[in-house]
Every structure is written in C-alpha cells, then in structure tokens.
Design a protein around this motif. Structure first.
Motif, mmCIF file in Angstrom:
data_model
loop_
_atom_site.group_PDB
_atom_site.id
_atom_site.type_symbol
_atom_site.label_atom_id
_atom_site.label_comp_id
_atom_site.label_asym_id
_atom_site.label_seq_id
_atom_site.Cartn_x
_atom_site.Cartn_y
_atom_site.Cartn_z
ATOM 1 N N LYS A 116 0.871 -1.182 0.000
ATOM 2 C CA LYS A 116 0.000 0.000 0.000
ATOM 3 C C LYS A 116 0.898 1.219 0.000
ATOM 4 O O LYS A 116 1.909 1.247 0.696
ATOM 5 C CB LYS A 116 -0.896 0.034 1.237
ATOM 6 N N PHE A 117 0.498 2.205 -0.765
ATOM 7 C CA PHE A 117 1.250 3.451 -0.895
ATOM 8 C C PHE A 117 0.379 4.587 -0.373
ATOM 9 O O PHE A 117 -0.802 4.670 -0.708
ATOM 10 C CB PHE A 117 1.581 3.722 -2.366
ATOM 11 N N ARG A 118 0.973 5.473 0.415
ATOM 12 C CA ARG A 118 0.230 6.612 0.953
ATOM 13 C C ARG A 118 1.004 7.895 0.683
ATOM 14 O O ARG A 118 2.197 7.974 0.950
ATOM 15 C CB ARG A 118 0.024 6.451 2.452
ATOM 16 N N THR A 119 0.290 8.881 0.137
ATOM 17 C CA THR A 119 0.848 10.210 -0.103
ATOM 18 C C THR A 119 0.020 11.200 0.702
ATOM 19 O O THR A 119 -1.195 11.245 0.559
ATOM 20 C CB THR A 119 0.771 10.571 -1.599
ATOM 21 N N ARG A 120 0.693 11.958 1.564
ATOM 22 C CA ARG A 120 -0.023 12.928 2.406
ATOM 23 C C ARG A 120 0.663 14.286 2.292
ATOM 24 O O ARG A 120 1.873 14.398 2.439
ATOM 25 C CB ARG A 120 -0.016 12.485 3.852
ATOM 26 N N ARG A 121 -0.138 15.289 2.026
ATOM 27 C CA ARG A 121 0.388 16.656 1.945
ATOM 28 C C ARG A 121 -0.434 17.546 2.860
ATOM 29 O O ARG A 121 -1.642 17.670 2.691
ATOM 30 C CB ARG A 121 0.329 17.162 0.518
ATOM 31 N N GLY A 122 0.235 18.138 3.843
ATOM 32 C CA GLY A 122 -0.456 19.006 4.796
ATOM 33 C C GLY A 122 -1.502 18.235 5.574
ATOM 34 O O GLY A 122 -1.300 17.085 5.955
ATOM 35 N N ASN A 123 -2.646 18.854 5.782
ATOM 36 C CA ASN A 123 -3.721 18.230 6.560
ATOM 37 C C ASN A 123 -4.771 17.565 5.691
ATOM 38 O O ASN A 123 -5.818 17.168 6.190
ATOM 39 C CB ASN A 123 -4.379 19.282 7.461
ATOM 40 N N THR A 124 -4.523 17.443 4.392
ATOM 41 C CA THR A 124 -5.498 16.813 3.507
ATOM 42 C C THR A 124 -5.517 15.314 3.758
ATOM 43 O O THR A 124 -4.544 14.725 4.245
ATOM 44 C CB THR A 124 -5.164 17.071 2.026
#
Length: 155
Positions: A116-124
């Motif tokens: 599983k791949f997770r991309t998180r930017r800021g609080n989104t």
C-alpha cells in the motif's frame, strides 16, 4: 471554417500532452529476494512510488500473501510491516523495501507481496493506492541475486 480546422488541430495536438501531464508516475512492487543462500526462507519485497507532489510525505506498507489451492490469495498472519515513512517527495520516484523471514515448511507455498502506498500533503486526507508484486522491475538496491525481480516466491 479555417478557424474551426485550426482549433480542432490544436486540440488534437495538445490533448495527448495534457493527458500525459496528469498521469501519475507508475507505482510498482516486486519480489527481489526469494529463499537464497544469503537469505534462506525469506521473501524480500521492493516497491516504487512517484515522488510527487513535491513536499508530500510518502509511506509504504508491505504485506505477504499466500496462494490457496483455488488460486485466490490470503494474507499471511503477522506478515505486515505496518506503515513505514519512506521520505519526502522530491519530484523523482522513491524506492523502498522490506523483508520477511519464515520458519522452514515441509510443503512448499507460493507467496507474493502486496504494497500500500500513501501520499499525504499538509492536513489533507491521504491518497492511498495498492499494488501486488510483479516481475520486470529490477532494482539496484537489495535484490538477491543482483537484478532479481519476480511476481511470486516459492518457499
């Protein structure tokens, strides 16, 4: 009429470029270690994810599955890396890997990895995607033997 033809041609020329620009870089996962002399009874999984958008936090989670007699896949109990922070997106694909070692079996079993791949930017909310291992992704880091890439591993 000439103006309509010119506009239509411009759209045809620009449309493929716009479609390519929107497509994310390819995600992939591969088995890069499978029961070798250096790593007996082990499966190594390597994965790659896009390094965009720049500045995003990137994470991967590695799991192992085994193939049932009917061809379906089931998770191996306790063969889960948990979420691993693998870096900050810098505009280029990022690779990372994880290995699992199992007790010697009396009967062979076919394994594969699922990442599983997770991309998180800021609080989104994070964007998550998933890929099962496949052949054809030789890497420079961690494979045994060098360049090894497979979809499954027989232990």
């Amino acid at each position: 009429m000439l103006r309509v033809v010119v506009v239509a041609l411009a759209v045809l020329v620009l449309l493929p470029a716009a479609a390519i620009a929107r497509e994310p870089a390819e995600l992939w996962a591969t088995v890069n270690v499978c029961d070798t002399a250096k790593q007996p009874d082990a499966i190594g999984i390597r994965a790659s994810m896009p390094g965009t958008p720049k500045g995003a936090r990137l994470s991967m989670r590695f799991r192992v599955q085994y193939r049932l007699a009917d061809g379906t896949w089931e998770d191996v109990e306790d063969a889960d890396s948990g979420w691993r922070n693998v870096g900050i997106a810098k505009g280029v694909p990022l690779e990372y890997g994880w290995s699992f070692t199992f007790a010697k079996r009396t009967t062979p079993v076919t394994l594969r990895g699922v990442v599983k791949f997770r991309t998180r930017r800021g609080n989104t909310l994070p964007r998550e995607q998933e890929a099962a291992t496949e052949a054809g992704h030789p890497t420079k880091a961690g494979s045994d033997p060098v360049g090894y890439s497979a979809a499954t591993c027989l232990l």
